[in-house]
Design a protein around this motif. Structure first.
Motif, PDB file in Angstrom:
ATOM      1  N   ALA A 172       0.847  -1.187   0.000  1.00  0.00           N
ATOM      2  CA  ALA A 172       0.000   0.000   0.000  1.00  0.00           C
ATOM      3  C   ALA A 172       0.887   1.242   0.000  1.00  0.00           C
ATOM      4  N   ILE A 173       0.662   2.153  -0.920  1.00  0.00           N
ATOM      5  CA  ILE A 173       1.460   3.370  -1.039  1.00  0.00           C
ATOM      6  C   ILE A 173       0.817   4.474  -0.204  1.00  0.00           C
ATOM      7  N   THR A 174       1.575   5.049   0.722  1.00  0.00           N
ATOM      8  CA  THR A 174       1.037   6.065   1.633  1.00  0.00           C
ATOM      9  C   THR A 174       1.238   7.496   1.152  1.00  0.00           C
ATOM     10  N   ASP A 175       2.151   7.708   0.188  1.00  0.00           N
ATOM     11  CA  ASP A 175       2.417   9.045  -0.360  1.00  0.00           C
ATOM     12  C   ASP A 175       2.834  10.062   0.702  1.00  0.00           C
ATOM     13  N   LEU A 176       3.568   9.607   1.713  1.00  0.00           N
ATOM     14  CA  LEU A 176       4.141  10.517   2.703  1.00  0.00           C
ATOM     15  C   LEU A 176       5.601  10.796   2.347  1.00  0.00           C
ATOM     16  N   ALA A 177       6.078  11.962   2.754  1.00  0.00           N
ATOM     17  CA  ALA A 177       7.454  12.356   2.443  1.00  0.00           C
ATOM     18  C   ALA A 177       8.424  11.712   3.430  1.00  0.00           C
ATOM     19  N   PRO A 178       9.665  11.474   3.014  1.00  0.00           N
ATOM     20  CA  PRO A 178      10.649  10.920   3.947  1.00  0.00           C
ATOM     21  C   PRO A 178      11.085  11.962   4.966  1.00  0.00           C
ATOM     22  N   PRO A 179      11.262  11.560   6.212  1.00  0.00           N
ATOM     23  CA  PRO A 179      11.803  12.493   7.197  1.00  0.00           C
ATOM     24  C   PRO A 179      13.280  12.742   6.931  1.00  0.00           C
ATOM     25  N   ARG A 180      13.785  13.836   7.503  1.00  0.00           N
ATOM     26  CA  ARG A 180      15.206  14.172   7.361  1.00  0.00           C
ATOM     27  C   ARG A 180      15.825  14.271   8.746  1.00  0.00           C
ATOM     28  N   PHE A 181      17.027  13.731   8.867  1.00  0.00           N
ATOM     29  CA  PHE A 181      17.706  13.767  10.156  1.00  0.00           C
ATOM     30  C   PHE A 181      19.206  13.870   9.941  1.00  0.00           C
ATOM     31  N   VAL A 182      19.845  14.749  10.712  1.00  0.00           N
ATOM     32  CA  VAL A 182      21.298  14.913  10.653  1.00  0.00           C
ATOM     33  C   VAL A 182      21.833  14.965  12.084  1.00  0.00           C
ATOM     34  N   ALA A 183      22.820  14.138  12.357  1.00  0.00           N
ATOM     35  CA  ALA A 183      23.510  14.169  13.653  1.00  0.00           C
ATOM     36  C   ALA A 183      24.989  14.384  13.401  1.00  0.00           C
ATOM     37  N   THR A 184      25.511  15.456  13.978  1.00  0.00           N
ATOM     38  CA  THR A 184      26.937  15.763  13.848  1.00  0.00           C
ATOM     39  C   THR A 184      27.558  15.757  15.230  1.00  0.00           C
ATOM     40  N   GLU A 209      18.362  11.445   4.458  1.00  0.00           N
ATOM     41  CA  GLU A 209      17.620  12.423   3.658  1.00  0.00           C
ATOM     42  C   GLU A 209      17.133  11.756   2.378  1.00  0.00           C
ATOM     43  N   ASN A 210      15.856  12.001   2.061  1.00  0.00           N
ATOM     44  CA  ASN A 210      15.240  11.376   0.891  1.00  0.00           C
ATOM     45  C   ASN A 210      15.378   9.859   0.925  1.00  0.00           C
ATOM     46  N   GLY A 211      15.301   9.322   2.134  1.00  0.00           N
ATOM     47  CA  GLY A 211      15.378   7.878   2.304  1.00  0.00           C
ATOM     48  C   GLY A 211      16.750   7.288   2.158  1.00  0.00           C
ATOM     49  N   VAL A 212      17.776   8.124   2.025  1.00  0.00           N
ATOM     50  CA  VAL A 212      19.139   7.652   1.823  1.00  0.00           C
ATOM     51  C   VAL A 212      19.998   8.037   3.026  1.00  0.00           C
ATOM     52  N   THR A 213      20.735   7.069   3.549  1.00  0.00           N
ATOM     53  CA  THR A 213      21.630   7.309   4.682  1.00  0.00           C
ATOM     54  C   THR A 213      23.050   7.502   4.171  1.00  0.00           C
ATOM     55  N   THR A 214      23.684   8.578   4.586  1.00  0.00           N
ATOM     56  CA  THR A 214      25.080   8.829   4.261  1.00  0.00           C
ATOM     57  C   THR A 214      25.793   9.269   5.533  1.00  0.00           C
ATOM     58  N   GLY A 215      27.109   9.302   5.474  1.00  0.00           N
ATOM     59  CA  GLY A 215      27.831   9.778   6.638  1.00  0.00           C
ATOM     60  C   GLY A 215      29.286   9.356   6.645  1.00  0.00           C
ATOM     61  N   THR A 216      29.978   9.826   7.656  1.00  0.00           N
ATOM     62  CA  THR A 216      31.377   9.477   7.867  1.00  0.00           C
ATOM     63  C   THR A 216      31.603   9.189   9.342  1.00  0.00           C
TER      64      THR A 216
END
Length: 465
Positions: A267-279, A350-357
């Motif tokens: 089932a497609i909910t059409d909700l936007a992805p949340p954004r989170f940044v931890a530094t 962000e946008n469902g993609v996890t990145t980081g170092t």
């Protein structure tokens, strides 16, 4: 005196008899009262049972009237489902309730078809009937969810994720297979997972069992739902914010297993992805992003404060109710504890993609590329991240201190990175997702003139995207 005393005793006899008679009457009365009390209790229990039976009968009749099989079939059950709310323009959003009554019917193929019941006769993609009052939305069923009936004499595995709770269940032929599945589930979902897997050697082996452990950790890619593996096929029922996530999930599963995937139950909910940044740097934490609820924001803040202290945590996160809640929302607060060995890191979703170092954390002895027990514990963090999100790739960068010639340090730094990628691959991470690189002594993070500083420089760092 003796006669007088005897006379007194004779006159007292009628008085004693009357007292005894009154006492006997009291005893009889109390016994009658106790019996009456017991009868009253029995009567009350009988009345209560009759009332409960009547209520149960009324509920059953109401349920049957609404959801009963019109063809007279008796095999009707219910399962939990995630309702969505469909607006006039076809966009689906999450409903406030997280469960809905469902109908279960038997298809010609013997599979169990399950639909969240707004209209028991509605098919997949049916739009709600116009009620004529100009209303713009009505609660309807998600697409039809088709899960095969578990085989009576063969193995099967169910991986179910509902928001932040994961359950592994099914029947497999050996303890070894059970252990492999549970190990991957632990890496992907701890501490929010549990296993109900059972071992039955009589169900026999199946080729798909070899790749099943790689599949159970994939559910966070879509949001939540159930993966059913059986009979050389994979069936998915769940929710996804958009068709792209669902298609990506199906593609990854097919690549891993080579099995056909039925994803009609998403089932497609059409909700936007949340954004989170931890530094995190020098013990100071900065949190930013748009999160579905204030409760989750507080959870993030508390997770960081538990490790670094409340005075060292700054948050600029805000609430965006148009974003979806997914598994990483619940697991990310624990990342601060897991990443505590790293002196500095940045994690971004962000946008469902996890990145980081991540800098440091995995340290080595002088002139060594051997991974010790403490380094292995840190590397398990990377295994968990890569297991939860199959879209992630990781580059491991090795470093040395400044002692020794540059050519030797270059080779040693690469060897350290390669030892890490080999560890991750042995833990089940696809080697194609891992890259090893060496920087020698060119990028120190501490003073090479001190013993302590050189120890910190003998390290590997991680870049994932």
């Amino acid at each position: 005196m003796a006669g007088s005393a005897g006379d007194d005793g004779g006159r007292s006899t009628p008085v004693d008899r009357r007292a005894a008679d009154r006492y006997s009457d009291l005893v009889d009365t109390r016994e009658l009262m106790l019996e009456a009390e017991q009868e009253t209790k029995r009567a009350n229990r009988s009345i209560a049972l009759i009332m409960l039976a009547l209520i149960a009968l009324a509920v059953a009749m109401a349920w049957w009237t609404r959801f009963g099989d019109e063809d007279g079939q008796d095999d009707v059950g219910s399962v939990a489902s995630q309702p969505v709310e469909q607006t006039a323009d076809g966009a689906a959003t999450e409903a406030d309730e997280v469960t809905a009554d469902t109908d279960e019917v038997t298809t010609d193929a013997g599979d169990t078809a399950t639909t969240a019941s707004a209209d028991p006769e509605a098919g997949p993609g049916d739009q709600p009937a116009d009620d004529g009052d100009g209303g713009e939305s009505a609660e309807v069923s998600p697409v039809v969810t088709v899960l095969p009936t578990p085989p009576a004499d063969g193995p099967y595995v169910d991986a179910t994720l509902t928001d932040n709770i994961f359950v592994l269940s099914g029947v497999v032929p050996s303890e070894e297979i059970k252990q492999a599945l549970e190990t991957q589930a632990e890496l992907a979902y701890a501490p929010f997972g549990s296993s109900e897997l059972q071992v039955d050697p009589s169900v026999g082996q199946a080729e798909w069992l070899a790749t099943a452990p790689q599949v159970v950790g994939l559910l966070p890619m879509i949001t939540d739902g159930t993966i059913r593996l059986q009979d050389d096929r994979i069936t998915l029922a769940g929710r996804s914010p958009n068709p792209e996530y669902a298609a990506g999930f199906e593609q990854v599963v097919t690549q891993l297993t080579g099995l056909p995937v039925s994803a009609d139950g998403i089932a497609i909910t059409d909700l936007a992805p949340p954004r989170f940044v931890a530094t995190v740097e020098n013990g100071e934490v900065l949190l930013d992003g748009e999160i579905p609820s204030q409760v989750l924001i507080e959870t993030f803040i508390q997770g960081a404060a538990a490790v670094y202290g409340p005075d060292r945590v700054t948050s600029t996160m805000t609430v965006d109710e148009g974003t979806y809640t997914s598994f990483w929302n619940y697991t990310m607060p624990g990342i601060f504890q897991l990443f505590a060995p790293f002196p500095a890191y940045r994690i971004q979703v962000e946008n469902g993609v996890t990145t980081g170092t991540m800098q440091g954390g995995v340290l080595f002895d002088l002139n060594s590329s051997t991974i010790g027990p403490e380094a292995a514990e840190v590397l398990n963090v990377g295994v968990a991240l890569l297991t939860r999100d199959r879209s992630l790739d990781m580059t491991v960068i090795g470093h040395t201190d400044s002692l020794g010639p540059d050519d030797l340090n270059d080779r040693l730094s690469l060897a350290r990175a390669q030892s890490v990628t080999e560890y991750l691959a042995a833990a089940g991470v696809d080697p194609e997702r891992l890259t090893a690189d060496g920087k020698g002594s060119s990028e120190p993070i501490a003073d090479n003139d001190t013993t302590e500083g050189r120890a910190l420089n003998r390290r590997v760092e991680f870049l994932f995207d």
